[in-house]
Design a protein around this motif. Structure first.
Motif, PDB file in Angstrom:
ATOM      1  N   LEU A  19       0.816  -1.218   0.000  1.00  0.00           N
ATOM      2  CA  LEU A  19       0.000   0.000   0.000  1.00  0.00           C
ATOM      3  C   LEU A  19       0.847   1.263   0.000  1.00  0.00           C
ATOM      4  O   LEU A  19       0.732   2.110   0.883  1.00  0.00           O
ATOM      5  N   ALA A  20       1.725   1.359  -0.973  1.00  0.00           N
ATOM      6  CA  ALA A  20       2.640   2.490  -1.042  1.00  0.00           C
ATOM      7  C   ALA A  20       2.575   3.114  -2.431  1.00  0.00           C
ATOM      8  O   ALA A  20       2.120   2.489  -3.384  1.00  0.00           O
ATOM      9  N   PRO A  36       2.286   0.286   4.796  1.00  0.00           N
ATOM     10  CA  PRO A  36       1.150   1.054   4.287  1.00  0.00           C
ATOM     11  C   PRO A  36       1.240   2.551   4.581  1.00  0.00           C
ATOM     12  O   PRO A  36       1.658   2.971   5.659  1.00  0.00           O
ATOM     13  N   GLY A  37       0.838   3.334   3.600  1.00  0.00           N
ATOM     14  CA  GLY A  37       0.807   4.783   3.746  1.00  0.00           C
ATOM     15  C   GLY A  37       2.107   5.468   3.382  1.00  0.00           C
ATOM     16  O   GLY A  37       2.238   6.676   3.564  1.00  0.00           O
ATOM     17  N   THR A  38       3.045   4.727   2.840  1.00  0.00           N
ATOM     18  CA  THR A  38       4.283   5.358   2.387  1.00  0.00           C
ATOM     19  C   THR A  38       4.026   6.019   1.037  1.00  0.00           C
ATOM     20  O   THR A  38       3.444   5.415   0.140  1.00  0.00           O
ATOM     21  N   GLN A  39       4.453   7.295   0.912  1.00  0.00           N
ATOM     22  CA  GLN A  39       4.370   7.987  -0.387  1.00  0.00           C
ATOM     23  C   GLN A  39       5.706   8.651  -0.632  1.00  0.00           C
ATOM     24  O   GLN A  39       6.107   9.531   0.130  1.00  0.00           O
ATOM     25  N   LYS A  58       6.671   3.929   7.194  1.00  0.00           N
ATOM     26  CA  LYS A  58       5.267   3.606   7.429  1.00  0.00           C
ATOM     27  C   LYS A  58       4.494   4.899   7.546  1.00  0.00           C
ATOM     28  O   LYS A  58       4.923   5.803   8.261  1.00  0.00           O
ATOM     29  N   ASN A  59       3.359   5.010   6.864  1.00  0.00           N
ATOM     30  CA  ASN A  59       2.522   6.206   6.960  1.00  0.00           C
ATOM     31  C   ASN A  59       3.407   7.458   6.896  1.00  0.00           C
ATOM     32  O   ASN A  59       3.363   8.307   7.768  1.00  0.00           O
ATOM     33  N   GLN A  97       4.890  10.536   4.297  1.00  0.00           N
ATOM     34  CA  GLN A  97       4.893  11.239   3.014  1.00  0.00           C
ATOM     35  C   GLN A  97       6.270  11.867   2.865  1.00  0.00           C
ATOM     36  O   GLN A  97       6.645  12.737   3.656  1.00  0.00           O
ATOM     37  N   ASP A 121       4.976   7.672  10.552  1.00  0.00           N
ATOM     38  CA  ASP A 121       4.049   8.755  10.918  1.00  0.00           C
ATOM     39  C   ASP A 121       4.707  10.120  10.732  1.00  0.00           C
ATOM     40  O   ASP A 121       4.731  10.951  11.647  1.00  0.00           O
ATOM     41  N   THR A 135       5.842  13.503   7.907  1.00  0.00           N
ATOM     42  CA  THR A 135       5.758  14.203   6.637  1.00  0.00           C
ATOM     43  C   THR A 135       7.096  14.891   6.426  1.00  0.00           C
ATOM     44  O   THR A 135       7.533  15.658   7.291  1.00  0.00           O
ATOM     45  N   ARG A 170       3.077  12.430  15.311  1.00  0.00           N
ATOM     46  CA  ARG A 170       3.603  12.792  13.994  1.00  0.00           C
ATOM     47  C   ARG A 170       4.862  13.643  14.093  1.00  0.00           C
ATOM     48  O   ARG A 170       5.044  14.446  15.018  1.00  0.00           O
TER      49      ARG A 170
END
Ligand code: UD1
Ligand code: MG
Length: 485
Positions: free
Chosen positions: A326-327, A343-346, A360-361, A363, A378, A380, A403
């Motif tokens: 889920l990346a 999951p949540g890696t961009q 993980k999670n 951006q 978690d 950005t 975060r």
């Protein structure tokens, strides 16, 4: 009624059997080929006929099967066969929800994953072309043992009867054309034929196959369509067959993508789900698995030894020895070797998640690099930022996840720990080895570590006579020598 072109009145999928040889607490029909359940393959093939009614006959482990169908194919109606009293009985159950339906009824099985929708469409076309009451799919096998045999009329054109293995005379057992168990029936003939069935046979079951003899007795047409591709008629009964079916399905998928312009270096170790999307001029290296809703844009290179589940990879990106779920990986980005994207890696365009990095999670902005030995969770992170070797984002305080934010064009030195919640602004520096617990403002350098202190003569006083002491003496002599020159 707005009947769709080419559609049939109904499809009945038989799926009540026990599947004992799978030795599984999971229904046989939920076991997967190319990432989809056997039943999902059956439903897809049936859907190619755009049926007015799609009925699945369930029995063993029916709750599992019904729940699964509700999830993947809510348009399907299920009906229950309480006792597995033969395929004739199963189809009787299947017709219960289709009481007044006229026209064509297709009968197929839930456990033949390589059967395609095109084959079913061809079978219906043959049925219409011949004006048949019954049309059946057959195959010619070197070893027909176990299957129902096709007994033809003297002129060889029409099918006179299907005789089950256990009811065969020695001559009939020699017949190599077999019944695949997939049929098109005219609904009224099917209903009357099912009424006429008896259990007067070797297995004491109601045989659907006896409807053929019934139709011929009424002087109606019964033809067969012989399928060259025997895989399409093969069922899955145990895990050996399941693996063989997966291998063959995968071989076909790999070939489809190769013909569409994808370089696949080693088809034997490349595993693809039916649901993935791969653009032309992608290269897949050995040991690559692409699963779920994964999509790979043109020019990307994936592998070797990489598993991507529900991952979107942008144009020209490279992903080496990586496990990702889920990346999203941006265009031209670089991942691995040995990366774990949770999951949540961009990752933004041109960015890097390098060696022994877990995310993980998170951006991570365009052109930002997390090159070595890091955990980023978690968080950005902005664009053009450098996250040094060994940086850890401490996102968990033992009770809650918090975060972390790092701005654009910032620099986090090696081995820093960012203790969440914390913000490092745009254009800020964090010194190597810092444990950052307070926000860092734009243009600031944060240093959060003990100041260095050197103690002269410590080795001489505490480690006298060791090689270390000797080396220290030699180094001092050398440096004195140099100074004296
Ligand atoms: C059946 C055919 C045989 C054909 C073979 C192809 C009959 C009498 N024989 O054999 O001519 O060569 O398929 O594979 O039809 N099922 C039910 N309820 C039942 C019995 C079966 O739902 O009471 C389902 C099973 O789950 C399976 C399918 O029907 O998906 C076929 O049953 P199976 O027992 O495997 O086939 P045979 O009867 O041996
Ligand atoms: Mg049987």
């Amino acid at each position: 009624m707005g009947e769709r072109a080419g559609s049939v009145a109904g499809v009945v999928v038989l799926a009540a059997g026990a599947g004992t040889r799978m030795k599984s607490s999971t229904s046989k029909l939920l076991h997967q080929v190319a990432g989809r359940s056997l039943l999902s393959h059956a439903v897809s093939a049936a859907d190619a006929l755009t049926p007015e009614n799609l009925v699945v006959v369930v029995g063993h482990q029916r709750e599992q099967v019904e729940d699964h169908l509700a999830e993947i194919a809510p348009h399907v109606v299920t009906t229950v066969q309480e006792n597995q009293n033969g395929t004739g009985d199963a189809v009787r159950c299947g017709l219960a929800p289709l009481r007044d339906v006229q026209g064509e009824i297709v009968v197929t099985y839930g456990d033949v994953p390589l059967l395609t929708g095109e084959t079913l469409v061809d079978l219906v076309s043959a049925h219409r072309a011949h004006g048949d009451a019954v049309t059946l799919l057959t195959a010619v096998l070197d070893n027909p043992t176990g299957y129902g045999r096709i007994v033809r009329e003297a002129d060889g054109d029409q099918v006179a009867a299907i005789v089950e293995q256990k009811d065969c005379s020695p001559e009939q057992a020699e017949i190599t054309e077999i019944n695949a168990g997939i049929y098109v029936f005219q609904a009224d003939v099917l209903r009357d034929g099912l009424e006429s069935l008896t259990t007067d046979n070797a297995q004491g079951e109601l045989y659907l196959t006896d409807v053929v003899k019934f139709a011929r007795g009424r002087g109606l047409n019964v033809h067969s369509m012989v399928l060259e591709d025997r895989w399409q008629t093969e069922g899955v009964n145990d895990r050996v067959q399941l693996a063989a079916m997966n291998r063959e399905y995968n071989r076909r998928l790999v070939e489809k993508f190769q013909r569409a312009g994808v370089t696949i270096v080693d088809p034997a170790t490349t595993w693809l789900h039916d649901t993935v999307d791969i653009a032309p001029d992608v290269t897949l290296l050995p040991g690559t698995s692409l699963e779920g809703a994964t999509s790979i844009a043109t020019g990307a290179t994936i592998g070797p030894d990489t598993t991507l589940v529900d991952v979107e990879v942008g144009e020209g990106a490279t992903v080496v020895r990586t496990h990702a779920l889920l990346a999203v990986i941006g265009a031209g980005a670089s991942v691995g070797p040995f990366a774990y994207l949770r999951p949540g890696t961009q990752l933004g365009a041109g960015g890097k998640i390098g060696t022994f990095v877990e995310t993980k999670n998170a951006q991570i902005g365009a052109d930002t690099k997390v090159s070595h030995l890091s955990y980023v969770g978690d968080a950005t992170v902005g664009e053009g930022t450098n996250i040094g070797a060994g940086v850890i984002v401490a996102n968990y305080d033992g009770v809650e996840k918090n975060r972390t934010v790092v701005g654009n064009h910032s620099f986090v030195g090696s081995d820093a720990v960012l203790v969440a919640p914390v913000t490092v602004a745009d254009g800020a520096y964090v010194a190597a080895g810092s444990a950052v617990t307070e926000d860092v403002g734009p243009g600031e350098l944060a240093i959060a570590r003990g100041r260095q202190r050197n103690i002269p003569g410590w080795v001489e006083s505490r480690r006298a006579g060791t090689k270390t002491h000797q080396a220290a003496n030699d180094a001092s002599a050398n440096s004195e020598g140099t100074h004296l020159q």
